[in-house]
Write an enzyme that holds these catalytic residues in place. Structure first.
Site, PDB file in Angstrom:
ATOM      1  NE  ARG A   1      -3.178   0.531   2.884  1.00 13.08           N
ATOM      2  CZ  ARG A   1      -3.896   0.527   3.514  1.00 13.08           C
ATOM      3  NH1 ARG A   1      -3.898   1.340   5.150  1.00 13.08           N
ATOM      4  NH2 ARG A   1      -4.668  -1.774   4.384  1.00 13.08           N
TER       5      ARG A   1
ATOM      6  CG  HIS B   1      -6.704  -1.878  -5.870  1.00 17.80           C
ATOM      7  ND1 HIS B   1      -5.420  -2.236  -5.470  1.00 17.80           N
ATOM      8  CD2 HIS B   1      -7.464  -0.662  -5.004  1.00 17.80           C
ATOM      9  CE1 HIS B   1      -5.106  -1.087  -4.326  1.00 17.80           C
ATOM     10  NE2 HIS B   1      -5.973  -0.695  -4.363  1.00 17.80           N
TER      11      HIS B   1
ATOM     12  CE1 TYR C   1     -21.920  13.550 -14.616  1.00 14.09           C
ATOM     13  CE2 TYR C   1     -21.332  13.956 -12.667  1.00 14.09           C
ATOM     14  CZ  TYR C   1     -22.582  14.434 -13.588  1.00 14.09           C
ATOM     15  OH  TYR C   1     -24.274  13.685 -12.679  1.00 14.09           O
TER      16      TYR C   1
END
Length: 752
Positions: free
Chosen positions: A40, A86, A130
């Protein structure tokens, strides 16, 4: 107890397993810590990516979002990453994707975004439904050769698919784009750098393997932030940081003075430090402006459009622009520190703090490993193709026989293999040939391809056999990266944005004063040690109110920019800024809250600090010395011990020296006059004896100029002056006993 609540086995203790809590916690916390570090928070030194970024790049490659292709919705990319590689929240994946596209976050963006991807003010990107994205040239460089067995693949979290353990990384991404992350018990913070400089350093390192970090710093000058700015550290401290892998850089905003005509001017800030949100920065400065902590600044305006343009309006045209900026650098994020902690996963496994050289060496080793793997992969492909081409040639030379076998034999494959000693692969290839490939011309084409591949095979075998050739090839690859992203060919990404400079030298006192609004105040000290500052210069102190049993000790005029010195009976000096004194409402605050003053000590006096003055200090038992006022200023709450006194003695007098003689009166009403030059000047100590007593101590001391005579005031407020001729019998040497005071001297025994 309900049936469903019973432990396995129906409630008896046979299935309950005792676990040592300490051991269980250690094992599980260690597992968590390792997964945080490895999967991570820390980047891999080879490709400079954390797993989430690597997975985003891999998914975009699978979606064929190359720089020359169309864009795809970010929601689609995030879905692909989350579903296959993931298993974490979509928002965290999208945030990582957005950052890769921001040109103010990434020095070399890996994602080409279309739509609202946030801005330097700290506004968020539009929702992923978007926005659209595709890879940039940098990203394709990182992925170059991934299909050619350049890196290891490992199973994904659900073992349905495979993902790369590391990317081939033809671009020096770790240092070029930097990285930051907090793991468990360790963190990383790497600033971005200039890719062309990194390539030059890597090329130097290929030729000179024993080069030092100092040698590499001839090429890598320091960080190169996407937002520009000026690094104001010395070369020595930057070198030390790169040698150890730990340090920090002070980054300042870039500004210039802009003439407005008629002698007026404004300051325009065009670049701000990396990682600072512009809107938040301006908000903070505005807050300081309202709190009157920036007396040199009149107003701040944000006139930014595409480029940053923050306008700072000075209070007046006489303001020193440098001082104004210094006060802003001190108070705001126009100057910020970016820490360097090159803590990365070395060889993809071990967290380690590396130097600049070690990072580049590991990257070059990775590039060599990738080159060897790609070469071996290509060699395998060539050998397979050559085998097939050899089979084709045999078929062409015996084409009629081949056709006859295929038409007449039940098992043509076995017959052909036996007849011409063909391999299974060759026989299968011949059987799969199309009829249109039987043209005469085809044989010529096959021979040409065979010769070409044979030559390439020889080249690759030479490459694999010679380390010098391998490094030469890697050098050629790095030069290509340098061409693509260097300042010559890439005018947008190539040129260095951050420059280096020494911080201009300004007097610290001037800067401190520039941060305080200058206003007149009256400082009031009560007998019980309460302090306050009233606005304005008061002339009548009789109206001041105090707590019951308390009264005025001293009051004097000052400015908010002054330092107030307080001298105590323990021989200590304390320094308080007049701007930090409590306001005039109420009775103020006890001095012991403001400074660390001992409970058994009292205030002797308080006054405004005037540099270059000299003070005479004296204790009750008659010891004293002269001290320069600059040497008594204390920088901490603890104060500064200047006069050493032991109980029952205590410091009693402190006043500025004027004149050339000292008159001292003891409690025995004996007066002694001697030259001021007999008192030594010290910065700390007990002092020397000023007057000798059998018992008792000093009652009063006064400095005066002998030519003007010694004067005192009586109880009726009349002033008497004795000229030198009339003082003859009292004039003596320091430490003498003196004589009884002259006739007409006030009964109080004080000079008034």
């Amino acid at each position: 107890m309900g049936k469903g609540l019973l432990p396995p086995g129906g409630g008896d203790d046979d299935n309950i397993e005792p676990v040592d809590l300490k051991k269980a916690l250690e094992e599980r916390y260690l597992a968590y810590a390792l997964s945080t570090i490895m999967h991570r928070a820390l980047p891999d030194v080879r490709d400079g990516l954390k797993p989430v970024h690597r997975r985003i790049m891999h998914a975009m490659r699978l979606l064929r979002l190359n720089p020359d292709q169309g864009f795809a919705k970010c929601a689609r990319i995030v879905g692909e990453v989350m579903g296959k590689f993931h298993p974490h929240g979509d928002q965290s994946i999208y945030d990582a994707l957005v950052r890769l596209a921001q040109d103010f976050s990434m020095r070399y963006p890996l994602v080409d975004g279309q739509g609202n991807f946030g801005n330097i003010d700290g506004d968020n990107a539009a929702a992923m439904r978007y926005t659209e994205a595709r890879m940039t040239e940098v990203a394709t460089g990182l992925l170059e050769g991934i299909t050619e067995d350049a890196v290891d693949f490992r199973p994904t979290y659900n073992e349905e698919d495979e993902e790369p353990a590391v990317l081939p990384g033809a671009f020096p991404n770790l240092l070029a784009n930097g990285s930051s992350g907090i793991a468990v018990g360790m963190a990383t913070s790497i600033p971005p750098h200039n890719a062309a400089e990194l390539c030059d350093a890597a090329l130097h390192l290929i030729d000179h393997r024993d080069a030092s970090v100092a040698d590499l710093m001839q090429f890598v000058q320091g960080p190169d932030f996407p937002t520009g700015g000026i690094v104001i550290d010395s070369r020595a401290s930057i070198l030390e940081a790169y040698e150890s892998g730990r340090g920090g850089f002070r980054v300042r905003a870039r500004w210039h003075q802009e003439d407005q005509g008629r002698g007026t001017w404004v300051i325009v800030v065009t670049e701000i430090p990396y990682g600072v949100q512009k809107a938040r920065l301006i908000e903070k400065i505005a807050e300081h402006l309202i709190a009157r902590k920036l007396p040199l600044l009149e107003d701040i305006r944000d006139e930014s459009a595409e480029d940053i343009r923050i306008v700072l309006v000075p209070k007046s045209r006489t303001v020193d622009a440098g001082l104004l900026m210094e006060s802003l650098f001190k108070l705001s994020e126009l100057e910020s520190r970016f820490s360097l902690n090159m803590n990365v996963l070395s060889r993809g496994k071990v967290p380690n703090v590396l130097s600049l050289k070690a990072v580049l060496v590991e990257w070059l080793e990775h590039r060599r490993e990738v080159l060897l793997r790609r070469s071996r992969h290509r060699l395998g492909e060539i050998e397979r193709r050559l085998e097939i081409l050899a089979g084709y040639l045999i078929a062409y030379l015996n084409i009629d026989e081949v056709i006859r076998i295929i038409r007449e034999e039940d098992e043509p494959k076995q017959v052909m293999m036996a007849r011409w000693d063909l391999s299974d692969v060759q026989a299968e290839a011949i059987l799969n040939m199309r009829l249109r490939a039987l043209r005469k011309l085809e044989e010529f084409e096959i021979r040409k391809e065979f010769d070409g591949l044979s030559a390439e095979k020889k080249q690759i075998e030479e490459l694999l056999g010679s380390e010098a050739k391998q490094w030469k090839t890697i050098g050629w690859q790095i030069q290509k990266v340098r061409r693509d992203f260097g300042p010559e060919d890439n005018k947008e990404l190539g040129p260095r944005r951050t420059t280096f400079a020494e911080a201009p030298e300004h007097d610290l006192a001037d800067i401190a004063q520039a941060m305080i609004e200058k206003e007149p105040v009256t400082v009031v000290v009560s007998q019980k040690g309460w302090l306050r500052a009233l606005k304005g210069h008061l002339s009548d102190y009789s109206q001041l109110a105090f707590k019951e049993g308390d009264a005025l000790k001293t009051a004097f005029h000052a400015q908010t920019t002054d330092k107030i010195l307080i001298f105590t009976t323990g021989g200590k000096f304390y320094t308080i800024g007049a701007d930090r004194l409590p306001g005039g409402r109420g009775h103020g605050e006890p001095v012991r809250i403001i400074v660390d003053m001992e409970n058994d000590q009292d205030i002797v006096t308080a006054f405004v600090h005037e540099p270059k003055r000299k003070l005479l200090l004296a204790s009750h038992q008659g010891n004293g010395f002269v001290v320069p006022e600059d040497d008594v200023v204390a920088n901490t709450r603890k104060g500064r011990q200047v006069m050493n006194v032991k109980a029952p003695d205590e410091a009693r007098f402190c006043f500025a020296i004027e004149g050339d003689h000292v008159a001292i009166i003891g409690e025995n009403r004996k007066m002694l006059v001697f030259a001021l030059t007999e008192i030594p000047e010290m910065t700390r100590g007990k002092g020397v004896r000023l007057q000798r007593y059998k018992d008792g101590g000093v009652l009063d001391i006064k400095c005066f100029t002998m030519a003007e005579g010694l004067s005192w005031r009586d109880s009726a407020d009349r002033t008497f002056t004795r000229p030198q001729a009339e003082l003859t019998e009292w004039i003596g040497n320091r430490a003498a006993a003196g004589r009884m005071v002259p006739k007409g001297f006030p009964r109080t025994g004080r000079f008034g």
